[in-house]
Design a protein around this motif. Structure first.
Motif, PDB file in Angstrom:
ATOM      1  N   LEU A 270       0.828  -1.202   0.000  1.00  0.00           N
ATOM      2  CA  LEU A 270       0.000   0.000   0.000  1.00  0.00           C
ATOM      3  C   LEU A 270       0.863   1.252   0.000  1.00  0.00           C
ATOM      4  CD1 LEU A 270      -2.787   1.315   0.206  1.00  0.00           C
ATOM      5  CD2 LEU A 270      -2.650   1.072   2.694  1.00  0.00           C
ATOM      6  N   LYS A 271       2.000   1.199   0.672  1.00  0.00           N
ATOM      7  CA  LYS A 271       2.896   2.354   0.689  1.00  0.00           C
ATOM      8  C   LYS A 271       3.438   2.647  -0.703  1.00  0.00           C
ATOM      9  CE  LYS A 271       6.706   4.273   3.418  1.00  0.00           C
ATOM     10  NZ  LYS A 271       7.654   4.011   4.527  1.00  0.00           N
ATOM     11  N   CYS A 272       3.788   1.580  -1.435  1.00  0.00           N
ATOM     12  CA  CYS A 272       4.271   1.761  -2.816  1.00  0.00           C
ATOM     13  C   CYS A 272       3.162   2.323  -3.692  1.00  0.00           C
ATOM     14  CB  CYS A 272       4.752   0.432  -3.381  1.00  0.00           C
ATOM     15  SG  CYS A 272       6.261  -0.213  -2.612  1.00  0.00           S
ATOM     16  N   LEU A 273       1.923   1.895  -3.464  1.00  0.00           N
ATOM     17  CA  LEU A 273       0.804   2.409  -4.246  1.00  0.00           C
ATOM     18  C   LEU A 273       0.588   3.890  -3.966  1.00  0.00           C
ATOM     19  CD1 LEU A 273      -1.618   1.941  -6.145  1.00  0.00           C
ATOM     20  CD2 LEU A 273      -2.957   1.321  -4.116  1.00  0.00           C
ATOM     21  N   ARG A 275       2.774   6.047  -2.983  1.00  0.00           N
ATOM     22  CA  ARG A 275       3.873   6.791  -3.598  1.00  0.00           C
ATOM     23  C   ARG A 275       3.665   6.888  -5.115  1.00  0.00           C
ATOM     24  NH1 ARG A 275       7.710   4.485  -1.074  1.00  0.00           N
ATOM     25  NH2 ARG A 275       8.209   2.846  -2.579  1.00  0.00           N
ATOM     26  N   HIS A 276       3.153   5.810  -5.720  1.00  0.00           N
ATOM     27  CA  HIS A 276       2.886   5.828  -7.155  1.00  0.00           C
ATOM     28  C   HIS A 276       1.793   6.832  -7.503  1.00  0.00           C
ATOM     29  CE1 HIS A 276       1.783   4.464 -11.197  1.00  0.00           C
ATOM     30  NE2 HIS A 276       0.539   4.369 -10.756  1.00  0.00           N
ATOM     31  N   LEU A 277       0.745   6.904  -6.682  1.00  0.00           N
ATOM     32  CA  LEU A 277      -0.378   7.793  -6.976  1.00  0.00           C
ATOM     33  C   LEU A 277       0.021   9.265  -6.960  1.00  0.00           C
ATOM     34  CD1 LEU A 277      -3.276   6.035  -5.019  1.00  0.00           C
ATOM     35  CD2 LEU A 277      -2.866   6.054  -7.487  1.00  0.00           C
ATOM     36  N   THR A 278       1.097   9.597  -6.235  1.00  0.00           N
ATOM     37  CA  THR A 278       1.565  10.990  -6.239  1.00  0.00           C
ATOM     38  C   THR A 278       2.231  11.346  -7.566  1.00  0.00           C
ATOM     39  OG1 THR A 278       3.697  10.353  -5.269  1.00  0.00           O
ATOM     40  CG2 THR A 278       1.903  10.922  -3.748  1.00  0.00           C
TER      41      THR A 278
END
Length: 510
Positions: A270-273, A275-278
């Motif tokens: 979820l943390k990677c997601l 970061r990706h959404l930013t």
């Protein structure tokens, strides 16, 4: 409790406890596909025989009926010419039989889920005059008609022997509709026409194995038979995959696989997601929006220009399509993604893909409605949209075979409603009886002629009486059609479609 002394291995078969649709216990026969040694107890991955693979699951030993355990049978081995062990030599009779079975399997398009037949009052009120004929080729003589019935019960016609000519009902036969003013029943006569050279008896031909998720059973090994992803988080939905999908192996051990709902990029946490959404600027699928009405939009994506998105879409789709295996070359395909709009963006509902150039008039390669949106009319909307594109292109189309069980149900329902809508809207002109040909039905709907004929057979409308082919629209069929159309709220509005077909044959390598 399971007896730990009994060694249950892969390939064993035994009854396994599961809940049915009514939440009642049942013990269907299942096959053990894999055994996992967890601390404390074992887990068994089972496939329920004669059930769809999406119901496969891991079970605990207490759900196994070990009293009826069947161990896998060992195949007899015989020495080969080289002196090495191998399978027994084949005989010409066995080779012929195996070849016939393979051809039969290649040409079948069947549903794993039982398909209910549409009730028809013609069987009750007119059984003595118009014997019912279901799923059979068109008949040309009384002798052939008598072959269809045993004690008045319809049965499947035995295929013609090689060299025997059978006159099919051509595609240009005139269809005359005789309206009965005292009843809502209609009788449609199929008058014999010229011999048709094309095979239009509704029997599907062997499917050509192409598509954005090309069907290839050669890779159907023990690994691909098992679900490898436990859960997928896509936007506000968490999806339980039905089938194997070749995501990177290091992601298959995660409890949840996270996907960006706009670009479909997969990440491990979820943390990677977050970061990706930013960094992800997409709020809709890449490509051109070619349709919008209300909150529903369709986007056309070129598999060559948006390769990463197309491949990620295929990976997601494979989780819910069993009869396909992933095909990474997306260049020859177009993807039409249906979305639902809200203030946060355009959320994917489903999609279908099609070849840029199809020699077999395929207008759909793969089609899928995501599970959260199923049983809400979106699947039929996808099918209707594919035929609207065919209408703009000025050609008839058909989906690639084989269809999945749910795909077959959706297409049969769409074809039935579309064809019945045409037949019931026919009106007389200048006092003459209304008339239409199968070719005209195909041209109006863009449904291929073979699909029109097979649908008429599936609806049990085709009968044979006094040397003529007739279709009977009973009052029950008319009422059932009207009720179904009242529930069909989602429809494609051709005025909202902004689509210009391209001639891909003149575009080199697209």
């Amino acid at each position: 409790m399971a007896d730990p002394s009994v060694d249950v291995v892969e390939g064993c078969r035994l009854p396994v406890l599961r809940k049915n649709q009514d939440n009642e216990d049942e013990w269907p026969l299942a096959e053990i596909l894999s055994v996992k040694d967890n601390p404390g107890r074992k887990l068994y991955y089972v496939h329920y025989i004669d059930f769809n693979k999406r119901l496969d699951e891991w079970v605990t030993p207490d759900r196994l009926d070990l009293k009826k355990l069947q161990f896998p049978k060992k195949e007899a081995k015989t020495p080969t010419k080289n002196g090495l062990s191998g399978s027994r030599p084949s005989s010409p009779e066995r080779d012929v039989k195996r070849k016939a079975e393979s051809v039969s399997l290649a040409t079948q398009v069947t549903a794993a889920t039982p398909v209910p037949s549409l009730p028809s009052s013609a069987e009750a009120s007119q059984a003595s005059v118009f014997p019912a004929i279901r799923d059979t080729p068109f008949i040309k003589s009384r002798d052939e008609h008598e072959q269809l019935t045993t004690n008045g019960t319809p049965r499947r016609l035995i295929p013609s022997q090689p060299g025997r000519k059978r006159k099919n009902c051509g595609t240009d036969e005139m269809v005359k509709v005789f309206q009965n003013n005292n009843s809502r029943c209609s009788t449609i006569y199929l008058l014999p026409g010229e011999d048709s050279q094309d095979s239009s008896d509704g029997i599907p031909t062997a499917p050509r194995m192409t598509g954005s998720l090309v069907s290839d059973r050669s890779h159907d090994d023990i690994v691909t038979r098992m679900k490898n992803i436990d859960c997928i988080e896509l936007g506000r939905h968490r999806l339980k995959p039905w089938y194997f999908s070749p995501y990177p192996q290091e992601l298959t051990t995660l409890p949840i696989l996270y996907l960006c709902e706009f670009c479909l990029k997969y990440v491990k946490s979820l943390k990677c997601l977050q970061r990706h959404l930013t960094k992800c600027n997409l709020r809709h699928p890449p490509g051109n929006e070619i349709y919008r009405k209300g909150t529903i939009s369709f986007f056309e994506i070129d598999g060559r220009k948006n390769k990463a998105y197309s491949q990620n879409l295929c990976l997601l789709a494979k989780c819910f399509l069993d009869h396909k295996t992933l095909y990474y070359d997306t260049d020859p395909f177009l993807f039409y993604v249906m979305t639902e709009y809200d203030p946060k963006g355009f959320h994917i509902v489903g999609y279908f893909s099609k070849e840029k150039e199809s020699t077999e008039d395929y207008n759909v390669a793969c089609i899928l409605t995501l599970p959260p949106y199923q049983r809400r009319g979106y699947g039929k909307l996808l099918i209707e949209f594919s035929y609207e594109l065919s209408k703009v292109e000025g050609r008839t189309g058909t989906p690639e075979k084989p269809l999945s069980d749910l795909g077959l149900l959706s297409y049969r329902s769409y074809w039935s409603q579309t064809i019945l809508e045409i037949l019931m809207d026919l009106k007389s002109e200048n006092g003459e009886r209304p008339q239409i040909t199968i070719n005209e039905i195909s041209e109006i709907t863009s449904v291929k002629k073979e699909d029109v004929i097979s649908t008429l057979q599936y609806l049990n409308l085709i009968n044979y009486y006094k040397g003529q082919y007739i279709l009977t629209l009973s009052e029950e069929i008319v009422d059932g059609h009207e009720r179904a159309m009242q529930k069909r709220h989602l429809r494609i509005d051709p005025k909202c479609l902004h689509f210009t077909p391209k001639d891909w044959s003149k575009r080199g390598k697209w």
